[in-house]
Design an enzyme around this catalytic site. Structure first.
Site, mmCIF file in Angstrom:
data_model
loop_
_atom_site.group_PDB
_atom_site.id
_atom_site.type_symbol
_atom_site.label_atom_id
_atom_site.label_comp_id
_atom_site.label_asym_id
_atom_site.label_seq_id
_atom_site.Cartn_x
_atom_site.Cartn_y
_atom_site.Cartn_z
ATOM 1 N N GLU A 49 -26.315 13.763 55.771
ATOM 2 C CA GLU A 49 -26.620 13.899 56.825
ATOM 3 C C GLU A 49 -27.528 13.072 57.104
ATOM 4 O OE1 GLU A 49 -26.899 18.881 57.491
ATOM 5 O OE2 GLU A 49 -28.414 17.790 58.731
ATOM 6 N N ASP A 60 -36.366 19.656 66.789
ATOM 7 C CA ASP A 60 -37.179 19.182 65.673
ATOM 8 C C ASP A 60 -38.555 19.654 65.454
ATOM 9 O OD1 ASP A 60 -35.482 18.402 63.759
ATOM 10 O OD2 ASP A 60 -34.862 16.790 65.098
ATOM 11 N N TYR A 175 -22.588 25.418 60.800
ATOM 12 C CA TYR A 175 -23.880 24.699 60.129
ATOM 13 C C TYR A 175 -24.315 26.010 60.754
ATOM 14 C CZ TYR A 175 -28.499 22.283 59.745
ATOM 15 O OH TYR A 175 -29.786 21.691 58.668
#
Lengths: 263, 408
Positions: A49, A60, A175
Site C-alpha cells: 500500500e 491519519d 479493508y
C-alpha cells in the site's frame, strides 16, 4: 484479473494469510523510499500500500501526517509517486500495489488522466479515504471500468443496513478498519475484530483484510488469524522515521509478515 | 433566466450538491453519522417546537432581532447610496456565530449527544460554542491552531472561563484548516457521544445547508426591517457581506436569492493582494475547485492539489476554502465576489469608528471597504445593506500594531 486478484488466488492455494504493508511514498525522500518499497516483497509483503502524501490527511494520526509532510517537503508529488511505481515495476511485475490517499490530488490531476497514468505505471488498486459509496460516480466507477480495483473501507460504524452499500462496488478486497479512530491509535483486539470480519464475510466473497492498530508481530498474527490478512502502516512508517537503515526497517517488516503468515 | 431564478433557493439536491459543489467527501467511519445528522436535521426543520425554542433563545439570550441601522454619516460622507448596517455585532458574544451555534447545540441535545467539539480560527465560533455549551451544561472541546492560540489570547481565556477545553493544534501548519482536520479526527474517534459543531457553511452535507438555514435569520430580519423603515415591499438594491467560509454572507444572501433586483456581493480577504505568492485567502478570485473537509468547492491549492495556507490580517477569514453554495453562486453569476486588501480593510475599520461610532471587527471591515468603493458611484435612492457581522474588540491590538502603536 488484477495482480491483487491473482495474489489472493495464490495465497488461498497455499492456505496463507495476506500481509499488507503501508509506506508513504517519498518519505523521507524519493531514493530512500524507493529502496524500501523495492525491499518489501523479499521481506514477505504480499501487497504494497503506497501512501500518496496530502497536506490535510484527516483520517491519519501524527505518524502518517508527519511522514506525508516529510515527503512533501522532499518534493513528492502524485507525478513522482507514479514514477516510483514505474521504477518499482522494472524489477517486479507481480507484487500488487494499492495507492492509498485522499481525493484532491487525484481530482486535481484529472480523473481520466489519472486512471490512464495509474494503469500505465502499474498500480492495481486504489483506496481513497474521503470517497464513500455516496460519491461512487467520482472515481470508484470510472476506476473499475478502467480495470483498477477500488478497495473500500468498512468500519465499526458500518452497520448491517449500510454494509451492502459499502460492499456493492468494492473489488480486490475489503479493508476493515478495526477501530473508530485515526491511523496509529488504539490497539486492535482479535476478539473484537473476529465477529466483525464474520459479519462482513457473510455478505461478500471478497477477502477481508484488517488494518489500524496493529504494531507487533503478535498482533499481526492474532488479527490475521481471524481475517484473510492484515495491514500494518504507522509502525513501519515510525521505524522509517527513526532514520533506521533500510535493512533494519525491512527486518521489522519481515517480523510482522512472518507473524501474519504464521496465522 | 426565469427558470434559473426559480431554482436558486432550492439547493442543495439530495446528494448535498449545489451544482457540482458540496457533497459528502468523508471517511466511511463518519458517513453513518452524517446521514443520521441529516435525518435529524430534516426532522427538526419541520418541527415547530424546534423553532419555538430557537426563537425564544434568539430573542432572550442572543438579543435578536439585531437592529437594521441607517448609517447616516457614512452615507453622507460617501455621497451616494443609502447605507444600512445590519448590526449582528450586537449579538451576545459579539458576532453572528451564535445564530448557528444555538441551532446545532439544540439539535445535538435532541440527538442525545453529550460532548460538543468545534474548530475555531479567530476564536469567535469557539467562544460562541463554549457559551452555548455552558448554558446547556455540555462538555465542550475547541480545536484552535497553535498560531491562533498565540495571537488570540483574550478569546482563548474567554473560552476557558466558559468551561471549554481549548486544544492548541500543532499538526500540519497549526492553522484553522488544521484545527478542522483535528476536529474531524476527534469526531472519527469519539463517534458515539460527540457532536461536531461546524462554524461555517462548509464541510460535508448537511452542514452547509444547515448552517445557512440557521444564519438565514439575518436576511429574513433585513426583509421586514427594511420594509418597516422604507415602506412595504421595498427590497435592498444591494446586499454586501464579508466571506471567510461564508456563513454570515450566506445568512444575509439566501432570503434574497430569488429577488432578481437585489444585487448580491461577497467580499473575500485579499491580504496583501491576490497574487501568485498566495498572500491572500480569496478562494474564489484566486483558487480552483477541489475537495477538502468533506465538500467540493474553490480552494487555494498548488499544482499538485496540495492545499495552501491563506493569508489575511483577519484571523477569521484565513481559511483556504469557501462554502460550496458560494462557489455555485459564483459560477452561476447570481452573486458577485470581489476581494479587499488588508490595507483597505484597515482604512474602513477607522472610517466606521470615526463616522458612526462603531468599532467593527476586521472581517466586516472588508465588506465596508467595498461599500466605500461602490457607494459613491451609486444613486442616492440605491439602498445598500451591509452585514456588520462582528465587533472589533478582539481586533484592537492587531489594528494598533498595524497603525504603529503598541498597546503592550
Amino acid at each position: 484479473m488484477t495482480r491483487i486478484d491473482a495474489k489472493f488466488a495464490a495465497l488461498r492455494a497455499e492456505g496463507k494469510k495476506a500481509f499488507v504493508a503501508y509506506v508513504m511514498a517519498g518519505d523521507p525522500d524519493y531514493d530512500r523510499s524507493l529502496e524500501l518499497v523495492k525491499g518489501l516483497p523479499a521481506a514477505g509483503v504480499d501487497i504494497i500500500e503506497l501512501g500518496q502524501p496530502f497536506t490535510d490527511p484527516m483520517a491519519d494520526g501524527p505518524t502518517i501526517q508527519l511522514a506525508g509532510q516529510r515527503a512533501l517537503e522532499a518534493g513528492q508529488t502524485l507525478e513522482r509517486t507514479l514514477q516510483m511505481v514505474r521504477d518499482f515495476r522494472t524489477g517486479d511485475d507481480t507484487t500488487p500495489i494499492v495507492l492509498m490517499g485522499y481525493y484532491n490530488p487525484i481530482y486535481h490531476h484529472g480523473v481520466e488522466r489519472f486512471l490512464e497514468d495509474a494503469n500505465e505505471a502499474g498500480i492495481d488498486g486504489l483506496i481513497v479515504v474521503d470517497l464513500p459509496p455516496e460519491e461512487d460516480d467520482e472515481l470508484c466507477l470510472p476506476a473499475q471500468k478502467a480495470g483498477l480495483n477500488f478497495i473500500r473501507l468498512a468500519t465499526p460504524t458500518t452497520d448491517d443496513k449500510r454494509l451492502p452499500k459499502v460492499l456493492q462496488n468494492t473489488s480486490g478486497f475489503v479493508y476493515y478498519v478495526s477501530i473508530t479512530g485515526i491511523t496509529g491509535a488504539a490497539a486492535a483486539q482479535a476478539a473484537d475484530v473476529a465477529p466483525e470480519v464474520a459479519r462482513i464475510k457473510a455478505k461478500t466473497d471478497l477477502p477481508v483484510i484488517v488494518g489500524f492498530g496493529i504494531r507487533t508481530p503478535e498482533t499481526s498474527e492474532s488479527i490475521a488469524g481471524v481475517a484473510d490478512g492484515c495491514v500494518v502502516g504507522s509502525a513501519i512508517v515510525a521505524a522509517q522515521a527513526e532514520g533506521k537503515p533500510t535493512e533494519e526497517v525491512l527486518a521489522f517488516v519481515k517480523s510482522l509478515a512472518d507473524g501474519a503468515h504464521r496465522a | 433566466m426565469d427558470d434559473l431564478f426559480n431554482s436558486f433557493m432550492n439547493g442543495p439536491d439530495e446528494k448535498g450538491r449545489f451544482g457540482i459543489y458540496g457533497g459528502r467527501f468523508v471517511s466511511e467511519t463518519l458517513m453513518p453519522l452524517i446521514l443520521e445528522l441529516e435525518e435529524q436535521y430534516e426532522r427538526a426543520k419541520t418541527d415547530d417546537s424546534f423553532w419555538a425554542e430557537m426563537d425564544d433563545l434568539w430573542k432572550n439570550y442572543v438579543g435578536r432581532p439585531s437592529p437594521l441601522y441607517f448609517a447616516q454619516r457614512m452615507t453622507k460622507e460617501l455621497g451616494g447610496a443609502k447605507i444600512y448596517l445590519k448590526r449582528d455585532e450586537l449579538n451576545h458574544t459579539g458576532a453572528h456565530k451564535i445564530n448557528n451555534v444555538l441551532g446545532q447545540i439544540i439539535l445535538a441535545k435532541r440527538m442525545g449527544k453529550s460532548r460538543i467539539i468545534a474548530e475555531t480560527g479567530a476564536g469567535q465560533h469557539g467562544v460562541a460554542t463554549a457559551t452555548v455549551c455552558a448554558k446547556f451544561g455540555l462538555k465542550c472541546v475547541v480545536y484552535m491552531g497553535a498560531h491562533d492560540v498565540e495571537r488570540q489570547q483574550p478569546n482563548v481565556f474567554r473560552m476557558r472561563l466558559l468551561g471549554a477545553e481549548v486544544v492548541p493544534v500543532t499538526s500540519g501548519r497549526g492553522t484553522l484548516k488544521d484545527a478542522m482536520n483535528d476536529a474531524l479526527r476527534d469526531w472519527v474517534t469519539n463517534v458515539r457521544d460527540t457532536f461536531y459543531c461546524i462554524g461555517t457553511v462548509a464541510g460535508p452535507h448537511p452542514y452547509p445547508a444547515m448552517v445557512r438555514d440557521f444564519q438565514a435569520v439575518i436576511g429574513k430580519e433585513v426583509r421586514w426591517q427594511l420594509a418597516e423603515q422604507e415602506g412595504e415591499g421595498r427590497l435592498p438594491d444591494s446586499v454586501i457581506a464579508a466571506i471567510g467560509g461564508g456563513s454570515n454572507a450566506m445568512g444575509l444572501f439566501h432570503p434574497f436569492l430569488d429577488d432578481p433586483t437585489v444585487k448580491i456581493i461577497g467580499v473575500e480577504a485579499g491580504g496583501k493582494g491576490v497574487n501568485e505568492k498566495m498572500e491572500h485567502c480569496a478562494s474564489l478570485t484566486g483558487g480552483r475547485p477541489g475537495v477538502l473537509h468533506g465538500n467540493r468547492t474553490y480552494l487555494l491549492q498548488d499544482e499538485d492539489g496540495q492545499i495552501l495556507e491563506g493569508f489575511s490580517i483577519s484571523a477569521g477569514l484565513d481559511y483556504p476554502g469557501i462554502g460550496p453554495e458560494h462557489a455555485w453562486l459564483h459560477d452561476t453569476g447570481r452573486a458577485e465576489y470581489v476581494s479587499i486588501t488588508d490595507k483597505e480593510a484597515l482604512e474602513a475599520f477607522q472610517f466606521s469608528c470615526r463616522t458612526e461610532g462603531i468599532i467593527p471587527a476586521l472581517e466586516p471591515s472588508h465588506a465596508l471597504a467595498h461599500v466605500m468603493k461602490i457607494a459613491p458611484t451609486l444613486p442616492k435612492d440605491h439602498i445598500l445593506v451591509m452585514n456588520m457581522c462582528g465587533r472589533g474588540d478582539k481586533d484592537i491590538f492587531a489594528v494598533a500594531k498595524h497603525l504603529g502603536q503598541d498597546l503592550g
